[in-house]
Design a protein around this motif. Structure first.
Motif, PDB file in Angstrom:
ATOM      1  N   GLN A 108     -18.298  16.221  25.749  1.00 39.20           N
ATOM      2  CA  GLN A 108     -17.289  17.204  25.341  1.00 39.20           C
ATOM      3  C   GLN A 108     -16.035  16.528  24.786  1.00 39.20           C
ATOM      4  N   SER A 109     -15.704  15.351  25.306  1.00 36.27           N
ATOM      5  CA  SER A 109     -14.446  14.703  24.928  1.00 36.27           C
ATOM      6  C   SER A 109     -14.461  14.121  23.523  1.00 36.27           C
ATOM      7  N   VAL A 110     -15.636  13.844  22.964  1.00 36.82           N
ATOM      8  CA  VAL A 110     -15.679  13.144  21.680  1.00 36.82           C
ATOM      9  C   VAL A 110     -15.694  14.093  20.484  1.00 36.82           C
ATOM     10  N   ALA A 111     -15.487  15.380  20.704  1.00 38.50           N
ATOM     11  CA  ALA A 111     -15.441  16.324  19.585  1.00 38.50           C
ATOM     12  C   ALA A 111     -14.320  15.970  18.605  1.00 38.50           C
ATOM     13  N   ARG A 112     -13.261  15.309  19.099  1.00 37.71           N
ATOM     14  CA  ARG A 112     -12.138  14.952  18.223  1.00 37.71           C
ATOM     15  C   ARG A 112     -12.479  13.819  17.269  1.00 37.71           C
ATOM     16  N   PHE A 113     -13.665  13.249  17.380  1.00 35.17           N
ATOM     17  CA  PHE A 113     -14.076  12.166  16.492  1.00 35.17           C
ATOM     18  C   PHE A 113     -15.202  12.599  15.547  1.00 35.17           C
ATOM     19  N   SER A 114     -15.313  13.868  15.277  1.00 34.67           N
ATOM     20  CA  SER A 114     -16.405  14.385  14.454  1.00 34.67           C
ATOM     21  C   SER A 114     -16.157  14.110  12.970  1.00 34.67           C
ATOM     22  N   ASP A 115     -17.203  14.269  12.170  1.00 31.91           N
ATOM     23  CA  ASP A 115     -17.077  14.138  10.716  1.00 31.91           C
ATOM     24  C   ASP A 115     -16.057  15.117  10.169  1.00 31.91           C
ATOM     25  N   GLU A 116     -16.073  16.334  10.696  1.00 31.74           N
ATOM     26  CA  GLU A 116     -15.169  17.371  10.192  1.00 31.74           C
ATOM     27  C   GLU A 116     -13.711  17.008  10.445  1.00 31.74           C
ATOM     28  N   GLU A 117     -13.427  16.465  11.621  1.00 26.59           N
ATOM     29  CA  GLU A 117     -12.055  16.046  11.925  1.00 26.59           C
ATOM     30  C   GLU A 117     -11.628  14.905  11.016  1.00 26.59           C
ATOM     31  N   PHE A 118     -12.527  13.955  10.784  1.00 24.93           N
ATOM     32  CA  PHE A 118     -12.198  12.846   9.896  1.00 24.93           C
ATOM     33  C   PHE A 118     -11.886  13.345   8.493  1.00 24.93           C
ATOM     34  N   GLU A 119     -12.748  14.214   7.968  1.00 29.92           N
ATOM     35  CA  GLU A 119     -12.544  14.679   6.603  1.00 29.92           C
ATOM     36  C   GLU A 119     -11.216  15.399   6.450  1.00 29.92           C
ATOM     37  N   ALA A 120     -10.858  16.231   7.420  1.00 28.26           N
ATOM     38  CA  ALA A 120      -9.593  16.963   7.343  1.00 28.26           C
ATOM     39  C   ALA A 120      -8.400  16.002   7.357  1.00 28.26           C
ATOM     40  N   CYS A 121      -8.421  15.026   8.255  1.00 26.38           N
ATOM     41  CA  CYS A 121      -7.315  14.064   8.362  1.00 26.38           C
ATOM     42  C   CYS A 121      -7.281  13.110   7.171  1.00 26.38           C
ATOM     43  N   PHE A 122      -8.439  12.685   6.708  1.00 21.53           N
ATOM     44  CA  PHE A 122      -8.493  11.767   5.574  1.00 21.53           C
ATOM     45  C   PHE A 122      -7.979  12.437   4.306  1.00 21.53           C
ATOM     46  N   LEU A 123      -8.409  13.659   4.053  1.00 21.04           N
ATOM     47  CA  LEU A 123      -7.958  14.367   2.852  1.00 21.04           C
ATOM     48  C   LEU A 123      -6.456  14.635   2.898  1.00 21.04           C
ATOM     49  N   ALA A 124      -5.936  14.946   4.081  1.00 26.70           N
ATOM     50  CA  ALA A 124      -4.497  15.177   4.216  1.00 26.70           C
ATOM     51  C   ALA A 124      -3.718  13.902   3.920  1.00 26.70           C
ATOM     52  N   ALA A 125      -4.221  12.760   4.416  1.00 23.09           N
ATOM     53  CA  ALA A 125      -3.536  11.488   4.167  1.00 23.09           C
ATOM     54  C   ALA A 125      -3.628  11.078   2.706  1.00 23.09           C
ATOM     55  N   MET A 126      -4.751  11.398   2.053  1.00 20.23           N
ATOM     56  CA  MET A 126      -4.977  10.993   0.672  1.00 20.23           C
ATOM     57  C   MET A 126      -4.308  11.902  -0.345  1.00 20.23           C
ATOM     58  N   GLU A 127      -3.862  13.074   0.068  1.00 23.85           N
ATOM     59  CA  GLU A 127      -3.325  14.057  -0.876  1.00 23.85           C
ATOM     60  C   GLU A 127      -2.200  13.506  -1.753  1.00 23.85           C
ATOM     61  N   PRO A 128      -1.223  12.758  -1.211  1.00 22.39           N
ATOM     62  CA  PRO A 128      -0.183  12.208  -2.101  1.00 22.39           C
ATOM     63  C   PRO A 128      -0.745  11.267  -3.175  1.00 22.39           C
ATOM     64  N   SER A 170       0.829  -1.210   0.000  1.00 24.87           N
ATOM     65  CA  SER A 170       0.000   0.000   0.000  1.00 24.87           C
ATOM     66  C   SER A 170       0.858   1.252   0.000  1.00 24.87           C
ATOM     67  N   ASP A 171       0.513   2.195  -0.880  1.00 27.69           N
ATOM     68  CA  ASP A 171       1.250   3.460  -0.952  1.00 27.69           C
ATOM     69  C   ASP A 171       0.924   4.353   0.240  1.00 27.69           C
ATOM     70  N   VAL A 172      -0.305   4.317   0.683  1.00 29.05           N
ATOM     71  CA  VAL A 172      -0.756   5.098   1.838  1.00 29.05           C
ATOM     72  C   VAL A 172      -1.581   4.177   2.729  1.00 29.05           C
ATOM     73  N   ILE A 173      -1.270   4.191   4.014  1.00 26.49           N
ATOM     74  CA  ILE A 173      -1.957   3.326   4.968  1.00 26.49           C
ATOM     75  C   ILE A 173      -2.597   4.187   6.048  1.00 26.49           C
ATOM     76  N   MET A 174      -3.897   4.077   6.191  1.00 29.92           N
ATOM     77  CA  MET A 174      -4.609   4.778   7.250  1.00 29.92           C
ATOM     78  C   MET A 174      -5.183   3.752   8.215  1.00 29.92           C
ATOM     79  N   VAL A 175      -5.060   4.000   9.496  1.00 30.04           N
ATOM     80  CA  VAL A 175      -5.616   3.107  10.511  1.00 30.04           C
ATOM     81  C   VAL A 175      -6.549   3.910  11.407  1.00 30.04           C
TER      82      VAL A 175
END
Length: 489
Positions: free
Chosen positions: A462-482, A249-254
């Motif tokens: 309050q603690s689960v804000a880091r698991f929002s759709d918006e956070e996923f999209e930002a991290c996923f797009l950053a990982a997929m950019e290459p 795999s060229d890019v691996i997300m877990v």
């Protein structure tokens, strides 16, 4: 002639005979290898010409997701639809395809299901390639050597997908790592993967090595030294093959810290691996009011998760029985999806267990419910229950916390390492790992004052804000950019 001379002569004759046999054998092996290489090159050339013709015809590149159970309605499917939505919003000039084995529905029905279950609407259409041989990855087809059988089956299913449509970029979003070398080396595609759960893990090796009975290590194996040793060797060899396939795999997300540790130890590609927490629709649960629950005469416990063996619904029912012995005004609601007949049979078995334990009138099963019904049941519950050992992440755990429930999760995997963690010094939930500890935790939660429960629920939300759709999209797009950059030109 002496005996020594006769022996020397015999050995010389034997050596000449072996050489005469060996030379043709070596030549034959070289010839067969050359034929195999030429065949692979010919297949690769044919597949690439098919891809080039398709791209010339459509005028744009294609990204394909391999997700044979895209209509299952679980957390993995939510990742799929959120990932496609994010990419469609960012890349307007790219086509998107989903390889699926869901033959009983249309593409539009699949998209309607995503909207009903996950509240997700894609900005534009995707193309579905319906695979005819999904049975090749069904665990029921391989009662023994299941991991190996499913992995080999996934290669044949991947070959069907590849011959139906050759994409420019291939994403395995369901954990079929053995399809990665197929698409990379034969299809000539860039490849990426989102790993929810490693097919094999060091924890699985430990279970076999220590001869502990589990759902995937039955008693007849754990009680046998020979069978345990044989299975350990099988697992070790499979782990090597799995690591070789995944490293393509060229890019691996877990999806969690727990999965990251195992994938790094197996795939050994740290520079290409990153954690991308799965999207949890926490915003949809935030409108459930955080109210004092002290006036409730009957407290309900809700469990959200597909009816798969590893979810361990049996533990939930047995722990509930123990809790019910101490506190009568309790109700257990089991909410989940059934992927196939095997899951439906498992629900029947669980209903039988409820009858056996005398709690059938206190346990409700709600199968394949709509998103609205899920929220309705969440709003009425006091406790959110989770019992899967080494859950890779735990979207259901996050959703319960976002809905303001007091979460009681398994003391392992993603819930322990990533989710049920103190937030700004405040408790966010409870962890357990046995029938007794679950029953004790239920009693402990209900023995708290309503105000104390409300503090835990508020901190959890309050603690689960880091698991929002918006956070996923930002991290996923950053990982997929290459990978998306390889589509240019």
């Amino acid at each position: 002639m002496s005996a020594h001379d006769q022996l020397v002569l015999y050995l010389c004759e034997l050596t000449r005979l072996l050489w005469k046999l060996l030379l043709p054998l070596v030549l034959l092996c070289v010839l067969l290898l050359a034929v195999l290489v030429l065949l692979v090159l010919a297949v690769r050339l044919w597949l690439q010409s098919s891809r080039n013709a398709r791209r010339a015809r459509e005028g744009r590149p294609t990204v394909a997701f391999f997700h044979p159970y895209c209509n299952a309605g679980g957390g993995g499917e939510r990742v799929l639809w959120c990932a496609i939505r994010a990419l469609q919003n960012r890349y307007a000039d790219v086509n998107f395809v989903v390889y699926t084995g869901d033959l009983g529905v249309t593409g539009q029905q699949i998209l309607d299901g995503a909207r009903q279950r996950f509240n997700i609407v894609l900005p534009r259409q995707v193309r579905f390639v319906f695979l005819q041989h999904r049975v090749l990855v069904e665990p029921g087809l391989f009662p023994h050597f299941t991991l190996l059988g499913q992995s080999i089956g996934s290669v044949f299913l991947g070959w069907e997908a590849l011959t139906e449509l050759v994409p420019d970029l291939y994403i395995d979003s369901m954990g079929y790592a053995f399809t990665l070398p197929l698409f990379r080396y034969l299809g000539g595609c860039s490849v990426g993967s989102y790993v929810h759960y490693p097919t094999i893990s060091t924890d699985m090796l430990s279970v076999v090595r220590e001869r502990n009975p589990r759902f995937n290590n039955p008693d007849f194996i754990s009680n046998s030294l020979f069978l345990s040793a044989f299975k350990l060797v099988y697992y070790c060899l499979f782990a090597v093959l799995y690591g070789m396939a995944g490293s393509c795999s060229d890019v691996i997300m877990v999806n969690s810290s727990w999965t990251l540790d195992h994938i790094l130890s197996l795939w050994r590609s740290p520079n290409r691996t990153s954690v991308v927490y799965p999207p949890c629709d926490i915003s949809a649960f935030l409108d459930i009011p955080l109210e004092d629950d002290g006036d409730r005469k009957c407290h309900s416990i809700v469990s959200v998760g597909q009816f798969r063996p590893e979810k361990d619904h049996r533990l939930q029912i047995r722990a509930f029985k123990k809790a019910l012995d101490k506190r009568k005004e309790l109700k257990l609601i089991l909410i989940g999806g059934c992927r196939n007949q095997e899951d439906e049979d498992r629900v029947l078995m669980l209903r039988g267990l409820c009858q056996e334990l005398g709690v059938a009138d206190r346990v409700e099963f709600k199968l394949n419910v709509s998103f609205e019904e899920l929220k309705r049941e969440m709003s009425k519950a006091t406790i959110g229950l989770h019992t899967m050992w080494n859950e890779h992440f735990g979207i259901g755990v996050v959703e319960c916390m976002a809905a303001g429930k007091v979460i009681l999760a398994h003391r392992s995997g993603g819930p322990k390492l990533d989710i049920v963690r103190p937030f700004e010094g405040h408790q966010t939930g409870f962890l357990a790992d046995s029938e007794e500890s679950y029953a004790e935790a239920i009693e402990q939660i209900l023995a708290l004052t309503p105000e104390s429960r409300l503090d835990i629920r508020r901190s959890a939300r309050q603690s689960v804000a880091r698991f929002s759709d918006e956070e996923f999209e930002a991290c996923f797009l950053a990982a997929m950019e290459p990978l998306m950059g390889t589509l240019e030109g």
